[in-house]
Design a protein around this motif. Sequence first.
Motif, short mmCIF file in Angstrom:
data_model
loop_
_atom_site.label_atom_id
_atom_site.label_comp_id
_atom_site.label_asym_id
_atom_site.label_seq_id
_atom_site.Cartn_x
_atom_site.Cartn_y
_atom_site.Cartn_z
N HIS A 363 0.89 -1.11 -0.21
CA HIS A 363 0.04 0.03 -0.10
C HIS A 363 0.96 1.30 -0.04
O HIS A 363 0.86 1.99 -0.82
CB HIS A 363 -0.89 0.03 1.22
N GLU A 364 1.85 1.09 0.77
CA GLU A 364 2.73 2.28 0.90
C GLU A 364 3.76 2.65 -0.17
O GLU A 364 3.92 3.58 -0.73
CB GLU A 364 3.85 2.21 2.04
N VAL A 365 4.27 1.57 -0.70
CA VAL A 365 4.99 1.72 -2.12
C VAL A 365 4.03 2.11 -3.24
O VAL A 365 4.37 2.93 -3.94
CB VAL A 365 5.32 0.08 -2.41
N ALA A 366 2.69 1.68 -3.31
CA ALA A 366 1.89 2.10 -4.27
C ALA A 366 1.50 3.85 -4.22
O ALA A 366 1.01 4.11 -5.37
CB ALA A 366 0.63 1.33 -4.18
N HIS A 367 1.70 4.39 -3.43
CA HIS A 367 1.54 5.81 -3.18
C HIS A 367 2.54 6.30 -4.29
O HIS A 367 2.17 7.64 -4.74
CB HIS A 367 1.95 6.44 -1.77
N GLY A 368 3.81 5.73 -4.46
CA GLY A 368 4.63 6.29 -5.71
C GLY A 368 4.12 5.98 -6.95
O GLY A 368 4.95 6.31 -7.69
N LEU A 369 3.16 5.19 -7.23
CA LEU A 369 2.90 4.58 -8.77
C LEU A 369 1.51 5.39 -9.05
O LEU A 369 1.08 6.37 -8.39
CB LEU A 369 2.36 3.28 -8.66
N GLY A 370 1.34 5.47 -10.50
CA GLY A 370 0.30 6.21 -11.06
C GLY A 370 0.79 7.53 -11.38
O GLY A 370 1.62 7.65 -11.88
N ILE A 371 -0.03 8.58 -11.19
CA ILE A 371 0.29 9.75 -11.81
C ILE A 371 0.17 10.93 -10.70
O ILE A 371 -0.65 10.94 -9.79
CB ILE A 371 -0.62 10.23 -12.94
N LYS A 372 1.25 11.95 -10.83
CA LYS A 372 1.02 12.86 -9.61
C LYS A 372 0.56 14.35 -10.12
O LYS A 372 0.09 15.03 -9.26
CB LYS A 372 2.58 13.24 -9.07
N ASN A 373 0.65 14.44 -11.55
CA ASN A 373 0.16 15.65 -11.94
C ASN A 373 -1.11 15.45 -13.11
O ASN A 373 -0.66 14.42 -13.73
CB ASN A 373 1.24 16.36 -12.75
N THR A 374 -1.94 16.18 -13.16
CA THR A 374 -3.13 15.71 -13.91
C THR A 374 -2.74 15.94 -15.44
O THR A 374 -1.76 16.59 -15.66
CB THR A 374 -4.24 16.53 -13.92
N ILE A 375 -3.43 15.13 -16.45
CA ILE A 375 -3.07 15.64 -17.83
C ILE A 375 -4.18 16.16 -18.41
O ILE A 375 -3.78 16.50 -19.76
CB ILE A 375 -3.34 14.07 -18.41
N THR A 376 -4.66 17.10 -17.60
CA THR A 376 -5.81 18.11 -18.33
C THR A 376 -5.32 19.51 -17.86
O THR A 376 -6.01 20.63 -18.02
CB THR A 376 -7.14 17.96 -17.64
N GLY A 377 -4.11 19.76 -17.43
CA GLY A 377 -3.62 21.04 -17.04
C GLY A 377 -4.03 21.81 -15.77
O GLY A 377 -4.11 22.82 -15.77
N LYS A 396 -6.43 4.23 -4.21
CA LYS A 396 -5.59 4.00 -5.23
C LYS A 396 -4.39 3.32 -4.38
O LYS A 396 -3.80 2.24 -5.01
CB LYS A 396 -5.03 5.17 -5.67
N ALA A 397 -3.86 3.61 -3.40
CA ALA A 397 -2.80 2.77 -2.74
C ALA A 397 -3.07 1.54 -2.42
O ALA A 397 -2.38 0.56 -2.32
CB ALA A 397 -2.09 3.62 -1.53
N ASP A 398 -4.52 1.34 -1.63
CA ASP A 398 -4.97 0.31 -1.22
C ASP A 398 -4.93 -0.89 -2.12
O ASP A 398 -4.45 -2.03 -2.35
CB ASP A 398 -6.44 0.21 -0.73
N VAL A 399 -5.66 -0.42 -3.41
CA VAL A 399 -5.83 -1.60 -4.57
C VAL A 399 -4.54 -1.63 -5.31
O VAL A 399 -4.26 -2.87 -6.02
CB VAL A 399 -7.00 -1.21 -5.29
N LEU A 400 -3.81 -0.51 -5.68
CA LEU A 400 -2.49 -0.90 -6.30
C LEU A 400 -1.56 -1.69 -5.55
O LEU A 400 -0.82 -2.47 -6.15
CB LEU A 400 -1.80 0.44 -6.77
N GLY A 401 -1.65 -1.37 -4.21
CA GLY A 401 -0.76 -2.32 -3.32
C GLY A 401 -0.95 -3.87 -3.52
O GLY A 401 -0.09 -4.63 -3.42
N LEU A 402 -2.35 -4.16 -3.53
CA LEU A 402 -2.65 -5.53 -3.71
C LEU A 402 -2.57 -6.10 -5.01
O LEU A 402 -2.00 -7.05 -5.32
CB LEU A 402 -4.30 -5.55 -3.57
N TYR A 403 -2.65 -5.00 -6.00
CA TYR A 403 -2.24 -5.52 -7.54
C TYR A 403 -0.76 -5.89 -7.53
O TYR A 403 -0.26 -6.70 -8.14
CB TYR A 403 -2.63 -4.35 -8.50
N MET A 404 -0.06 -5.09 -7.04
CA MET A 404 1.37 -5.25 -6.87
C MET A 404 2.04 -6.49 -6.34
O MET A 404 2.88 -7.07 -7.02
CB MET A 404 2.13 -3.86 -6.30
N VAL A 405 1.48 -6.67 -5.18
CA VAL A 405 2.09 -7.99 -4.43
C VAL A 405 1.36 -9.31 -5.41
O VAL A 405 2.48 -10.15 -5.32
CB VAL A 405 1.58 -7.98 -2.83
#
Length: 538
Positions: A363-377, A396-405
């Motif tokens: 979960h904590e690792v997953a905070h670093g994944l995805g996107i930090k800045n919007t693609i819509t400006g 996001k961190a919950d489910v991506l953490g599960l996806y990652m493991v």
Amino acid sequence: MKKLIVLSLGLLVCLCSQAQKEKKMTTEEKVNQYAKVKLTTDLSHLSANEQKMVGLFIDIAEIMDDIYWKQAYGNKQDILKHKDKWEREFALINYGPWDRMNDWEPFIEGAKKKLPGVNFYPEDMTKEEFNSLKDQNKNSQYSVIRRDKQGKLIVKGYYEEYKGKIDKAISLMEEALIYCDNQAMRNYLVKRIKALRTNDYFESDMAWMDMKDSNLDFVVGPIENYDDELFGLKTSFEAFVLVKDPVWSKSLAKYIKLLPDLQKGLPCDEKFKKEVPGTESDLNVYDVLYYGGDCNAAGKTIAINLPNDEKVQLAKGSRRLQLKNAMRAKFDAIVVPIAEQVMNPEQLKLINFEAFFSDVMFHEVAHGLGIKNTITGKGPCRQALQGEYSAYEEAKADVLGLYMVNELIKRGEVKDLTEEQCIATFVAGLFRSIRFGSTEAHGRANLMCYNYFLKAGAFKRDKKGIYTIDFAKAKKAIEGWSALLLETEGMGDYEKAAEYSKKNAVIGKDLQKDLDKINSKGIPVDVVFEQGRKVLGL
């Protein structure tokens, strides 16, 4: 972090508002729903100088605690002089007269409703008035909004607002430098002192990223923005005093190098995963020696993912600190008893501490994944989604953490665990965090996840309130929920995000029955720590 803080996944909360209306709990009963845990560990391997630093760090953490009281409530003495013992004790747990785990319901007679912006903004300030304020520092995470003598809004930096307390903390940090033999820790402390004075935390956050070989760790300052439910901007003061577990830490280092590859494989449109996560992060295991301020309020953090600054994350990643002694306390006292009430007995066998630890860690690792800045400006996702951001980021961190493991298990990188064990433990975790209520970020995140999984057929509930997981459908739900959350953050559409959470961060009748059953068994909602110098024998 979050404050992780996750979850952070191990946090648990008390009765939801509907159940409270049916059966009003006394304040004594509310206090007794928190299991008392001594926060200690073996310090014999620390040098004399390191033990002196631990004591000073605890003293500083107590000052951070005092500042947080001012941010979250006001004058702490108003609580301490309260006549009713149980109301006073429960207020100390919640840092104010509002039950954080029950939608901020006041529990002291005469207490006003909790303001969405607590003490970061004037009580009578409107959003329109804030938006029209011409001061570039108004959006700073390290400033408060006040009124001048003429009643006009002004911006004050944290150092100016809390100068007396901060100066006292700085003096103790300078004393700690006398005993500090680790160069990376010295560099961090020197720069953190400067940050506390200047309200500019970038350099000290970067220095903290390099502090990976120290036996001790010290997270201190204004960090998480959960309490600012008005704009999601202002950060709360807190402190963790930590000691590293070198044996557990050694086995985790390899996962950080896999982040760029895991980012590429995220189950979403390519445009929401173009950013490349830093790989200078570290993943280590610690025992906690002291919680102070925001992280100590009601539900306790059991994992840390910091810094929150997107610039630092893109440059160096983030550090993920797993708080093993606190995690184990929650697993034994709360997670297992809850699972025994709601899980299919055959699938209950899948739940274990290693799976729980992995779910929390990733979960904590997953905070670093995805996107930090919007693609819509619309700027950073945090800014675009305003008060909705915290719940979506935790989801996001919950489910991506599960996806990652699960992905790492498939690759053979994570051994001695199965996907089914991690999914079953994750589902049990939904009930834990749902008990936060629908206004707390982690609670809202898990409510949205519960309802998404339910509609997707990831699990079914029988008439007795026992849940059986369909693992094939659960794996599809993990991918679908991940894609939806990554798109929501990447687009930065606040109105759409708010509409979705309003419809889906809700407790249905069946779920309420399940929560009532869990609560009726006397299972603790969370823990409250006995901590400090005396507990540690310092």
